[in-house]
Design an enzyme around this catalytic site. Sequence first.
Site, PDB file in Angstrom:
ATOM      1  N   LYS A 158     -17.820  -5.274   1.132  1.00  0.00           N
ATOM      2  CA  LYS A 158     -18.821  -5.681   0.144  1.00  0.00           C
ATOM      3  C   LYS A 158     -18.644  -7.158  -0.184  1.00  0.00           C
ATOM      4  CE  LYS A 158     -18.855  -1.057  -1.882  1.00  0.00           C
ATOM      5  NZ  LYS A 158     -18.507  -0.242  -3.064  1.00  0.00           N
ATOM      6  N   HIS A 224     -14.361   9.868   1.857  1.00  0.00           N
ATOM      7  CA  HIS A 224     -13.627   8.956   0.984  1.00  0.00           C
ATOM      8  C   HIS A 224     -12.320   9.564   0.483  1.00  0.00           C
ATOM      9  CE1 HIS A 224     -14.705   4.916  -0.241  1.00  0.00           C
ATOM     10  NE2 HIS A 224     -14.081   5.091  -1.396  1.00  0.00           N
ATOM     11  N   ARG A 227      -9.633   8.206   2.559  1.00  0.00           N
ATOM     12  CA  ARG A 227      -9.365   6.808   2.164  1.00  0.00           C
ATOM     13  C   ARG A 227      -8.465   6.796   0.929  1.00  0.00           C
ATOM     14  NH1 ARG A 227     -11.459   1.367   2.096  1.00  0.00           N
ATOM     15  NH2 ARG A 227     -11.976   0.592   0.014  1.00  0.00           N
ATOM     16  N   HIS A 250     -10.914  -4.462  -1.431  1.00  0.00           N
ATOM     17  CA  HIS A 250     -11.360  -4.514  -2.815  1.00  0.00           C
ATOM     18  C   HIS A 250     -11.552  -5.956  -3.270  1.00  0.00           C
ATOM     19  CE1 HIS A 250      -9.583  -0.280  -3.848  1.00  0.00           C
ATOM     20  NE2 HIS A 250     -10.745  -0.211  -3.238  1.00  0.00           N
ATOM     21  N   TYR A 259      -5.015   3.656  -8.108  1.00  0.00           N
ATOM     22  CA  TYR A 259      -4.119   4.437  -7.245  1.00  0.00           C
ATOM     23  C   TYR A 259      -2.701   4.514  -7.798  1.00  0.00           C
ATOM     24  CZ  TYR A 259      -7.984   4.354  -4.019  1.00  0.00           C
ATOM     25  OH  TYR A 259      -9.218   4.518  -3.453  1.00  0.00           O
TER      26      TYR A 259
END
Length: 277
Positions: A158, A224, A227, A250, A259
């Site tokens: 992104k 996901h 992931r 990220h 996490y």
Amino acid sequence: MPAIQPAAAMVKRGFDAYLSAHNLAPNTIHIYHFTVEQYLHCYPRLTYRNLQLYKIYLIEHYKPQTVNLRIRALNSYLEYCKADICPLSMVKVQQKTYLDKIITQADYEYLKRRLWEDEEYSYFYLVWLTAATGVRVSELVTFCVEDIKLGHKDVYSKGNKMRRVYVPTRLKCAILTWLEQEHRTTGPLFLNRYGSALSVTGVRSRLKDFAARYNLDPEVMYPHSFRHRFAKNFIEHSGDISLLSDLLGHESLETTRIYLRRSSTEQARIVNQVVNW
């Protein structure tokens, strides 16, 4: 929604080219188009007041993450139009104090074993590759045989940010052995039954099928989830949250910090173990 008029269609084509030049994913481009068309259908004029009214509509009807995605779409449109209007500000997203449901290490190992036993080799390596690299499913389906030979793949995350996805040596050797047995030396890594590259939808659907076949929780059988499994394992074994953030692509370290937290299932288990009053 009414048909797009010729002038609007020209704007749409120009906006399409603008977004493509910024290496946005096709699905993101589709969402951006939908947002702009919806806005222009409600408010033909591009003004700050109209944008604010549309933002209020979004807040009243959608979750914060969706609202921010639509706001990014409109801000991109403002840039494309070179409009002398202040960009819309994002809405605050309340950070969860827990992770969404993710597959446990035990279920992950069980799934791999059952896939291998049932000779579902394509999905055995697909699951392994996802959990060993943290790659997004949209990136996973673009992997080619050549990427495995190299041992890495450069992908765009992104915000047009490039990152390198590394394939661990043990996994690389295992996949290359499988490909040799399949007599495949080039092309998409994961194929559907027609010999074309797997689609994101196809991957999601098959994982749900495997959940039913192997009696696994369907809520953790989504791409996901693997992931998340990668991220949890990586942070527990290395403790390097900064490197993990880079590997996941990220934009902010704050996104990666989740996490460090327990999953909702882990939280519930600990509460049940501790609370006896």
